[in-house]
Design an enzyme around this catalytic site. Structure first.
Site, mmCIF file in Angstrom:
data_model
loop_
_atom_site.group_PDB
_atom_site.id
_atom_site.type_symbol
_atom_site.label_atom_id
_atom_site.label_comp_id
_atom_site.label_asym_id
_atom_site.label_seq_id
_atom_site.Cartn_x
_atom_site.Cartn_y
_atom_site.Cartn_z
ATOM 1 N N LYS A 52 79.541 13.899 41.780
ATOM 2 C CA LYS A 52 79.382 14.970 42.768
ATOM 3 C C LYS A 52 80.554 14.950 43.742
ATOM 4 C CE LYS A 52 75.867 16.747 46.019
ATOM 5 N NZ LYS A 52 74.532 16.481 46.602
ATOM 6 N N SER A 130 71.263 20.114 46.404
ATOM 7 C CA SER A 130 72.671 20.461 46.432
ATOM 8 C C SER A 130 73.480 19.922 45.252
ATOM 9 C CB SER A 130 73.296 19.945 47.728
ATOM 10 O OG SER A 130 73.209 18.523 47.815
ATOM 11 N N SER A 154 67.984 16.643 46.888
ATOM 12 C CA SER A 154 69.183 17.261 46.317
ATOM 13 C C SER A 154 69.544 16.786 44.919
ATOM 14 C CB SER A 154 70.384 17.035 47.248
ATOM 15 O OG SER A 154 70.234 17.764 48.433
#
Length: 464
Positions: A52, A130, A154
């Protein structure tokens, strides 16, 4: 290489999926160039991973999907990235996300939204956020596993929407050194994969004390957790009464009841349990996390790193505001809310109260689990539960257009997506979202007591 495809086929698929679904912010110039190191049973040599884009890497830019860090490149690797490299993992690239990890749709990014690959491309469904790109990279079989971050769901929500496994370990078990902070009392590095054995191996590779991370669980507490482990037969599983299932997506109840029947046939005991404080969790979360975010994001001042407007006629006091104008709308909303929660009256009336309610929530979780909590000196309830099962999301993925329209009416409309995931984040509990059916965006969380990550992983593996 994922699914052992040929190098040519893998690169062609990578290009195709990236253009369709907007998964990555940067890609390794030599994708799938697998290391020649010999692997062992415990290492991950030859596996391909995505990271990420709020976890720093010295080989790729780290942008947090924000204009303010658009060209930032870290001089070092995050501890979790360093450990993966040492284990022989090949990093395919950095994945798209909601800016600074703030969002539940995967739409708040300077790179544009991530599109859910479970649906026809023209439907343009949200991936969840996210860690949207991380989940999509796994769902598309581009990687064996992905690292994301989970602050209030997330990792688990996009894992649910992508029909993959998404694991948020106990807070402090995986190092946060090199993870760009959103809310440091909640941020947790998470793991996504389609295979529980791969996910477990990644967890064991990263589950180490890190002296560079002040929130890392100490060696002594890790040893205490290991010493508390004992065979618990039969496993006792709880269903939380406060989590209503009435408005769940079509198909949830049939799949959910089928799983319960399977658990009973395996000899597990199922009990209803009450955790009254879960009703307070969204207000607690959206009081504490924006306050911590406002403090953390104050460092982006255009002086040390990040965006700086070179055309400014710099006069005293005007640098800071133009620099911070590069934050996106959702980040600005949370900074404003966070600063409000830290102002004098709101701090006493909101922030302090939220901290107290968070402690009450942890106490209630401690009261229902058999396993002791080493952080609170809870001895555990001898008659308590071993695990909880909780839905991951109350909704199916909607279209990106509908999500943005609802959020435009009120940002709070998207916050409800976190209702099932936030309680575990506030208490720091290990929680793994698993799909109830293959290629179906309906998931269920398996939740354990703090530190009892192995029971969560064992359980999911036993029913997979």
């Amino acid at each position: 290489m994922p699914l052992k495809r040929s190098l040519k086929e893998s690169i062609e698929r990578l290009s195709s999926f990236q253009s369709k679904y907007n998964i990555f912010t940067s890609i390794n110039p030599s994708p799938y160039s697998i290391t020649n190191k010999k692997g062992t049973k415990e290492t991950l040599t030859g596996c391909v991973a995505s990271i990420k884009d709020n976890i720093v890497t010295k080989d790729f830019p780290t942008t947090c999907a924000s204009h303010i860090l658009e060209n930032f490149k870290s001089p070092f690797d995050a501890t979790v990235v360093k450990l993966l490299k040492q284990a022989g993992v090949h990093i395919l690239g950095k994945t798209n996300l909601d800016e600074f990890g703030m969002g539940s749709g995967g739409v708040h990014s300077i790179r544009g939204p991530v599109i859910n690959p479970l649906y026809p491309h023209e439907d343009k469904k949200i991936m969840g956020g996210s860690s949207s790109g991380a989940a999509a990279s796994v769902a598309c079989d581009l990687v064996d596993f992905a690292l994301g971050t989970d602050t209030g769901g997330s990792v688990r929500l996009p894992a649910c929407y992508g029909s993959v496994l998404g694991f948020k370990p106990s807070y402090g078990r995986l190092s946060r050194f090199g993870v760009i902070a959103y809310s440091q009392s909640l941020d947790t590095v998470g793991i996504l994969s389609k295979k529980i054995n791969v996910l477990r191996k990644v967890f064991h590779t990263l589950d180490k004390y890190d002296m560079k991370d002040p929130t890392s669980l100490s060696v002594e507490l890790r040893e205490l957790i290991e010493g508390n482990k004992k065979v618990r037969r039969p496993l006792k599983v709880g269903i939380v009464k406060e989590f209503s299932h009435e408005s769940m997506p079509i198909g949830f109840h049939r799949l959910y009841l089928s799983l319960l029947e399977k658990l009973i046939n395996l000899g597990l005991e199922i009990y209803p349990v009450s955790i009254p404080s879960v009703k307070n969790c969204l207000p607690i979360y959206y009081t504490l996390s924006p306050a911590e975010a406002a403090s953390n994001l104050s460092r982006y001042d255009g002086i040390r790193y990040g965006y700086r407007d070179s055309e400014l006629d710099i006069k005293d006091g005007i640098l800071f505001a133009p620099t911070r104008s590069k934050f996106g709308t959702e980040v600005k909303n949370r900074i404003i809310l966070g600063n409000y929660n830290l102002c004098s009256d709101a701090f006493k009336n909101n922030f302090i109260k939220a901290e107290k309610l968070r402690v009450n929530l942890i106490d209630e979780f401690d009261g229902i689990f058999r396993f002791p909590n080493v952080l609170t000196n809870s001895k555990g309830n001898p008659d308590g539960l071993d695990l909880l099962i909780v839905p991951t999301s109350s909704k199916l993925p909607g279209s990106i257009r509908d999500f943005e329209e609802e959020e435009a009416k009120s940002p709070a409309n998207s916050y409800i997506n976190d209702v099932f995931t936030v309680p575990m984040s506030l208490a720091g509990l290990p929680s793994l979202s698993m799909p109830l059916k293959e290629k179906t965006p309906i998931g269920l969380q398996v939740v354990g007591q703090y530190g009892d990550d192995s029971t969560v992983l064992d359980f999911v593996e036993s029913i997979s």
